[in-house]
Design an enzyme around this catalytic site. Structure first.
Site, mmCIF file in Angstrom:
data_model
loop_
_atom_site.group_PDB
_atom_site.id
_atom_site.type_symbol
_atom_site.label_atom_id
_atom_site.label_comp_id
_atom_site.label_asym_id
_atom_site.label_seq_id
_atom_site.Cartn_x
_atom_site.Cartn_y
_atom_site.Cartn_z
ATOM 1 N N HIS A 170 0.812 -1.234 0.000
ATOM 2 C CA HIS A 170 0.000 0.000 0.000
ATOM 3 C C HIS A 170 0.844 1.283 0.000
ATOM 4 O O HIS A 170 0.275 2.374 -0.038
ATOM 5 C CB HIS A 170 -0.932 0.032 1.211
ATOM 6 C CG HIS A 170 -2.014 -1.001 1.168
ATOM 7 N ND1 HIS A 170 -2.890 -1.104 0.107
ATOM 8 C CD2 HIS A 170 -2.356 -1.989 2.038
ATOM 9 C CE1 HIS A 170 -3.730 -2.108 0.339
ATOM 10 N NE2 HIS A 170 -3.428 -2.669 1.501
ATOM 11 N N ASP A 206 -2.858 -10.441 -2.664
ATOM 12 C CA ASP A 206 -3.451 -9.956 -1.409
ATOM 13 C C ASP A 206 -4.915 -9.587 -1.681
ATOM 14 O O ASP A 206 -5.270 -9.184 -2.797
ATOM 15 C CB ASP A 206 -2.675 -8.731 -0.921
ATOM 16 C CG ASP A 206 -3.058 -8.275 0.483
ATOM 17 O OD1 ASP A 206 -2.348 -8.635 1.431
ATOM 18 O OD2 ASP A 206 -4.077 -7.553 0.613
ATOM 19 N N HIS A 208 -6.442 -7.005 -0.743
ATOM 20 C CA HIS A 208 -6.520 -5.573 -1.057
ATOM 21 C C HIS A 208 -5.703 -5.246 -2.302
ATOM 22 O O HIS A 208 -4.648 -5.837 -2.536
ATOM 23 C CB HIS A 208 -5.971 -4.747 0.111
ATOM 24 C CG HIS A 208 -6.651 -5.005 1.420
ATOM 25 N ND1 HIS A 208 -6.177 -5.916 2.341
ATOM 26 C CD2 HIS A 208 -7.782 -4.483 1.950
ATOM 27 C CE1 HIS A 208 -6.971 -5.939 3.399
ATOM 28 N NE2 HIS A 208 -7.965 -5.093 3.191
ATOM 29 N N ASP A 295 -5.268 -12.734 3.132
ATOM 30 C CA ASP A 295 -6.508 -12.139 3.640
ATOM 31 C C ASP A 295 -7.689 -12.376 2.692
ATOM 32 O O ASP A 295 -8.804 -11.933 2.972
ATOM 33 C CB ASP A 295 -6.345 -10.648 3.990
ATOM 34 C CG ASP A 295 -5.445 -9.877 3.048
ATOM 35 O OD1 ASP A 295 -5.090 -10.408 1.976
ATOM 36 O OD2 ASP A 295 -5.108 -8.721 3.365
HETATM 37 C C1 SP5 Z 1 -1.399 -5.233 3.500
HETATM 38 C C2 SP5 Z 1 -2.809 -5.175 3.946
HETATM 39 O O1 SP5 Z 1 -3.488 -6.184 3.933
HETATM 40 N N1 SP5 Z 1 -3.251 -3.994 4.388
HETATM 41 C C3 SP5 Z 1 -4.605 -3.875 4.766
HETATM 42 C C4 SP5 Z 1 -4.937 -2.531 5.311
HETATM 43 C C5 SP5 Z 1 -6.419 -2.498 5.578
HETATM 44 N N2 SP5 Z 1 -6.731 -1.864 6.799
HETATM 45 C C6 SP5 Z 1 -8.030 -2.059 7.339
HETATM 46 C C7 SP5 Z 1 -9.130 -1.655 6.420
HETATM 47 C C8 SP5 Z 1 -10.432 -1.651 7.166
HETATM 48 C C9 SP5 Z 1 -11.520 -1.068 6.364
HETATM 49 N N3 SP5 Z 1 -12.509 -0.478 7.212
HETATM 50 C C10 SP5 Z 1 -13.712 -1.205 7.405
HETATM 51 C C11 SP5 Z 1 -14.776 -0.316 7.931
HETATM 52 C C12 SP5 Z 1 -15.603 -0.983 8.992
HETATM 53 N N4 SP5 Z 1 -15.939 -2.323 8.752
HETATM 54 ZN ZN ZN Z 2 -4.479 -7.039 2.409
#
Ligand code: SP5
Ligand code: ZN
Length: 361
Positions: A170, A206, A208, A295
């Site tokens: 990211h 991943d 994301h 994930d």
């Molecule tokens: C490398 C990696 O997997 N980074 C992931 C970063 C994501 N962080 C958390 C995202 C959460 C999104 N928010 C959800 C809102 C309430 N459910």
């Molecule tokens: Zn991720």
């Protein structure tokens, strides 16, 4: 298979992340890498390997020098600053102000502030990536893990695993966030590209989208970036990962995104993977870097796919069937209970196929 690992990841251990204003326990914790290491070492197919130092040059080939300086000095400056007047100093540093592009629309670029609270919002793009005293050293150690693993790839090892922590994909060239500090897969891909001169492909599996990696290589044809991920219309990081983002300039057509719906199961995931792998194969890269996130797993606490452990073995197997020298770099995956086994199954799937050594050039 070599597993390159360094204990210094323990130094990066923020306790909370802020999601929509709610401080919650940090998902990206040292226990993740410990669980992966333990699960791999139970199996004689894997051998723990230490890293060696590669200095700062490979990092500044990819990242802005100002960002590297910031990460190096941030914690010391925060300690010296005295923190928020009238409040105890927090255990970790998270920005309260972030450089939104519309703030300076039509006014030219922002200048880096001099104080620590301004500087962190200049370099960090979100609120889930706290900095602590040991963050910079952990990030530097993980750079050396990725580059030492890349050296093994260059020396002819068909598959090498870099147990990097925190994750990296990211972080774009000039910012960090998304639990990531330096973008290790990108640093390794740029290094491999320099050392081997062949084209490098990055396959990012991943959950994301790897917005950082996409940004770093968006305008080049030297590194192909291909990603399968949750559709940014509903999922983090929201602002990149669309199917129509295909690169620009000489990088046009050297970026490919495969956004996927919620509840994506093994069948849909593997069918999309086959499309992505056919695309990679058609571009004839010399080397493959995999950004490996687990994930996508059905039980992951922050994601919404339904991919199973059995499918991870199959994904590893299909990726290795590309028959390219492969460097696997660890990214996300937060079901700590099953994380180690999921990584192991992925890598065993890859090992079940015989891969090619580095080609002479
Ligand atoms: C490398 C990696 O997997 N980074 C992931 C970063 C994501 N962080 C958390 C995202 C959460 C999104 N928010 C959800 C809102 C309430 N459910
Ligand atoms: Zn991720």
């Amino acid at each position: 298979m070599p597993v390159v690992y360094d204990d210094r990841h323990h130094g990066h251990d923020p306790t909370v992340e802020v999601q929509c204003g709610v401080p919650i326990a940090m998902f990206e914790a040292p226990a993740r890498a410990d669980a992966i290491r333990d699960a791999l070492l139970e199996d004689p197919a894997f051998e723990l390997t230490s890293s060696r130092s590669h200095g700062a040059a490979p990092v500044t080939k990819v990242h802005d020098e100002g960002m590297v300086r910031f990460l190096q000095s941030a914690w010391g400056e925060w300690e010296r600053s005295g923190g928020i007047p009238g409040s105890p100093r927090s255990e970790e540093l998270i920005p309260d102000t972030v450089l939104h592009p519309a703030l300076r629309e039509g006014m030219g670029p922002a200048r880096e502030p001099t104080g620590i609270t301004g500087r962190i919002g200049f370099w960090c793009w979100e609120t889930m990536t706290g900095l602590v005293a040991g963050s910079f050293d952990a990030a530097c150690a993980a750079v050396d893990v990725a580059l030492s693993a890349a050296d093994l790839t260059l020396s002819g090892r068909p598959i090498t695993y870099a147990l990097t922590r925190p994750p990296g994909h990211h972080s774009p060239r000039a910012a960090f966030g998304g639990y990531c500090l330096f973008n290790f897969a990108s640093i390794a891909a740029a290094y491999l590209r320099d050392q081997s001169e062949g084209r490098v492909a990055i396959l990012d599996v991943d959950y994301h989208h790897g917005n950082g990696t996409q940004q770093i290589f968006y305008q080049t044809d030297a590194v192909l970036y291909v990603s399968l991920h949750a559709d940014p219309a509903r999922a983090y990081p929201y602002f990149a990962g669309w199917a129509d983002e295909v690169g620009s300039g000489i990088g046009s057509d050297w970026n490919r995104n495969y956004p996927l719906p919620a509840a994506c199961d093994d069948e849909q995931y593997l069918a999309t993977l086959d499309e992505a792998l056919a695309l990679v194969a058609g571009r004839n890269p010399e080397l493959l870097v995999v950004s490996l996130g687990l994930d996508t797993y059905a039980r992951d606490p922050i994601a919404d796919f339904n991919v199973t452990t059995d499918a991870f073995f199959e994904v590893g197997k299909r990726v290795a069937a590309l028959d390219l020298p492969m460097l696997v770099v660890q990214e996300g995956g937060y079901c700590v209970e099953d994380l180690g086994n999921n990584v192991r199954q992925w890598l065993l799937g890859a090992l079940s196929v015989s891969a090619a050594p580095v080609r002479a050039h």
